[in-house]
Design a protein around this motif. Structure first.
Motif, PDB file in Angstrom:
ATOM      1  N   TYR A  39       0.442  -1.337   0.239  1.00 20.43           N
ATOM      2  CA  TYR A  39      -0.266  -0.229   0.063  1.00 20.43           C
ATOM      3  C   TYR A  39       0.955   1.344   0.282  1.00 20.43           C
ATOM      4  O   TYR A  39       1.956   0.945   0.916  1.00 20.43           O
ATOM      5  CB  TYR A  39      -1.139  -0.182   1.179  1.00 20.43           C
ATOM      6  N   ASP A 350      -0.690   8.333   6.292  1.00 19.83           N
ATOM      7  CA  ASP A 350      -1.921   7.507   5.433  1.00 19.83           C
ATOM      8  C   ASP A 350      -1.898   6.706   4.419  1.00 19.83           C
ATOM      9  O   ASP A 350      -0.761   6.615   3.667  1.00 19.83           O
ATOM     10  CB  ASP A 350      -2.859   9.310   4.368  1.00 19.83           C
ATOM     11  N   CYS A 353      -6.409   4.561  -0.669  1.00 11.58           N
ATOM     12  CA  CYS A 353      -7.223   2.349  -1.488  1.00 11.58           C
ATOM     13  C   CYS A 353      -6.966   2.324  -2.267  1.00 11.58           C
ATOM     14  O   CYS A 353      -6.704   2.981  -3.177  1.00 11.58           O
ATOM     15  CB  CYS A 353      -7.986   3.402  -1.051  1.00 11.58           C
ATOM     16  N   GLN A 364      -7.332   4.389  10.684  1.00 10.42           N
ATOM     17  CA  GLN A 364      -8.576   4.036   9.970  1.00 10.42           C
ATOM     18  C   GLN A 364      -8.523   2.813   8.978  1.00 10.42           C
ATOM     19  O   GLN A 364      -9.626   1.554   9.099  1.00 10.42           O
ATOM     20  CB  GLN A 364      -9.733   4.791   9.819  1.00 10.42           C
ATOM     21  N   CYS A 365      -7.379   2.419   9.229  1.00  8.54           N
ATOM     22  CA  CYS A 365      -6.667   1.076   8.229  1.00  8.54           C
ATOM     23  C   CYS A 365      -6.102  -0.437   8.785  1.00  8.54           C
ATOM     24  O   CYS A 365      -6.483  -1.024   8.076  1.00  8.54           O
ATOM     25  CB  CYS A 365      -5.667   1.293   7.131  1.00  8.54           C
ATOM     26  N   SER A 368      -9.041  -3.352  10.171  1.00  7.68           N
ATOM     27  CA  SER A 368      -8.392  -3.984   8.460  1.00  7.68           C
ATOM     28  C   SER A 368      -7.577  -5.052   8.248  1.00  7.68           C
ATOM     29  O   SER A 368      -7.344  -6.392   7.348  1.00  7.68           O
ATOM     30  CB  SER A 368      -9.356  -3.871   7.497  1.00  7.68           C
ATOM     31  N   CYS A 375      -7.092  -4.723   1.522  1.00  9.27           N
ATOM     32  CA  CYS A 375      -8.449  -4.691   1.859  1.00  9.27           C
ATOM     33  C   CYS A 375      -8.444  -2.944   1.281  1.00  9.27           C
ATOM     34  O   CYS A 375      -7.800  -2.007   0.391  1.00  9.27           O
ATOM     35  CB  CYS A 375      -7.846  -3.569   3.573  1.00  9.27           C
ATOM     36  N   PHE A 377      -9.787   0.646   1.643  1.00 13.32           N
ATOM     37  CA  PHE A 377     -10.265   1.554   3.013  1.00 13.32           C
ATOM     38  C   PHE A 377     -11.355   2.208   2.181  1.00 13.32           C
ATOM     39  O   PHE A 377     -11.465   2.937   3.504  1.00 13.32           O
ATOM     40  CB  PHE A 377      -9.346   1.929   3.101  1.00 13.32           C
ATOM     41  N   GLN A 379     -14.948   3.220   3.186  1.00 12.01           N
ATOM     42  CA  GLN A 379     -15.341   2.918   3.605  1.00 12.01           C
ATOM     43  C   GLN A 379     -17.175   2.881   2.789  1.00 12.01           C
ATOM     44  O   GLN A 379     -18.339   2.069   3.056  1.00 12.01           O
ATOM     45  CB  GLN A 379     -16.050   3.389   5.139  1.00 12.01           C
TER      46      GLN A 379
END
Length: 442
Positions: A39, A350, A353, A364-365, A368, A375, A377, A379
């Motif tokens: 990522y 950050d 996605c 927030q990632c 998951s 994933c 990311f 939502q």
């Protein structure tokens, strides 16, 4: 793909779609198929605060420059990897932040059962101790009531290690409290009538002259890096930049940074000897770290961490002249690989996605990624890739020394596999880059 030549804006748009470069070779991982999804990660230098281990590295460098040799017993295998205490601190910060969003029901069944069984064991253990204490106290009362000699009853029992304070000793007091008590007694001896009032008056700051508030502001990254050295410093560290061979075309617009855009070698010279080289790309919105190589004899200085912090500080410096340049890209974050996971400790940061190409805070990632290697990311289930290629016919092709749109080029081709390859390229680079870049076809 191989990039013969590329503008900095094209590469900026490509890395914001998950691409990276190694020399002139451009690549993009197939995220939903690879065993270790990579990522794209970026740090926000304007809000960055160095962690405890970052500060240790900077202080170690300053100490080495000022005084000479230092202990080489704590070399890091991964030059940019933080200490365990930083990782634990980061995990606890994440748990605290996510505490309101999670409950026991979100945990897996096996983990939840193990937690519940541990809690039951603790409750049973505490009840057993309370019961033993109650029985012991009852035995003491019976003995006292039966008239047995008091010396045969042991009222005080020494607590087990870690179970509480030793009641045979006076309670511990803080040194500050002891000093206050001594001062109070001394004042009372000197002035029995008004000693206590005088002591209280001295403890309270005068109303007309309020005490100055102590500055608890932490040192900035620049303060830590550029802290002055003594005149007789043992070593001299120099920092230089040179353009390097790259597919990126150098640009020097009037509103850009003084050094311009493009690819650079940042060289670290120690006493006239080169000890490390960091390769970076300066792009319209970021400084992108390509890679670092260094002399292994100086690995004890944690040059990976040091260079990353210098590059973050450099990004902040460029931002002063070019406000839109405000991010530091660290390459790929691989959650399942400890050697690449350290990048998540440079906060705030950050992750990109892999489906909608929007940036999502790493906090927030992480929940998951603990459960799934791959994933999405974003939502929002309705969100799509806004930069996707919507009209492949407008894609630009360089064919037989001529530039033409794909809509014209495909009429000259009879190979069915050619169309699949071109459409795959269009989907990976997006509409904007497909119209600006030239896809070479022979």
């Amino acid at each position: 793909m191989w990039a013969h030549s590329m503008t900095v804006q094209d590469y900026q748009d490509l890395i914001d779609r998950g691409w990276r470069r190694s020399g002139k070779y451009m690549y993009k991982p197939v995220m939903n198929q690879t065993c270790c999804p990579q990522y794209t990660i970026r740090c926000q230098p304007l809000q960055f605060q160095p962690s405890k281990s970052h500060k240790k590295v900077l202080k170690k460098m300053l100490k080495f420059l000022a005084k000479g040799e230092i202990s080489k017993g704590h070399c890091e295998d991964e030059p940019m990897e933080p200490t365990v205490e930083d990782a634990v601190a980061g995990d606890f910060a994440l748990i605290t932040k996510l505490d309101a969003q999670c409950d026991l029901r979100t945990l897996s069944g096996d983990f939840r059962e193990s937690l519940e069984s541990e809690e039951k064991k603790k409750i049973k253990s505490s009840k057993k101790e309370e019961s033993n204490e109650l029985i012991q106290s009852q035995d003491i009362e019976e003995k006292l009531g039966s008239g047995e000699p008091s010396h045969s009853v042991k009222v005080h029992t020494v607590p087990k290690p870690g179970k509480g304070a030793d009641l045979s000793k006076p309670p511990c007091r803080k040194a500050k409290e002891i000093r206050k008590e001594r001062r109070r007694l001394k004042l009372m001896q000197q002035n029995p009538a008004g000693g206590l009032e005088g002591f209280q008056a001295q403890c309270e700051p005068p109303a007309l002259f309020p005490a100055k508030a102590k500055s608890n502001q932490p040192k900035s990254l620049e303060d830590l890096i550029f802290e002055s050295l003594p005149e007789n410093a043992s070593h001299k560290l120099e920092f230089t930049r040179f353009l390097c061979n790259s597919p990126l075309e150098a640009e020097n617009p009037p509103n850009g940074p003084d050094c311009g855009y493009g690819s650079f070698h940042q060289q670290y010279w120690l006493d006239g000897k080169i000890i490390a080289v960091g390769v970076i790309d300066i792009l319209p919105y970021c400084v992108s770290s390509v890679y670092l190589y260094y002399d292994p004899d100086y690995s004890f200085l944690s040059l990976g961490v040091y260079s990353a912090l210098r590059e973050i500080a450099f990004t902040r410096q460029l931002h002063e002249k070019t406000p839109q340049l405000s991010y530091y890209y660290m390459g790929f974050y691989i959650h399942s690989c400890p050697k690449m996971k350290y990048k998540g400790q440079y906060r705030p940061s950050d992750l990109l996605c892999p489906e909608t190409y929007v940036w999502v805070p790493i906090e927030q990632c992480l929940p998951s990624l603990e459960n799934f290697k791959y994933c999405r990311f974003n939502q929002d289930p309705e969100a799509v890739d806004e930069g996707r290629c919507k009209d492949p016919d407008r894609l630009q092709v360089f064919y037989r020394k001529a530039v033409m749109p794909y809509g014209v080029y495909k009429k000259q081709q009879r190979d069915p596999s050619e169309e699949a390859a071109v459409l795959q390229y269009a989907g990976l680079v997006g509409q904007a880059c497909s119209e600006r870049m030239l896809l070479f076809r022979s």
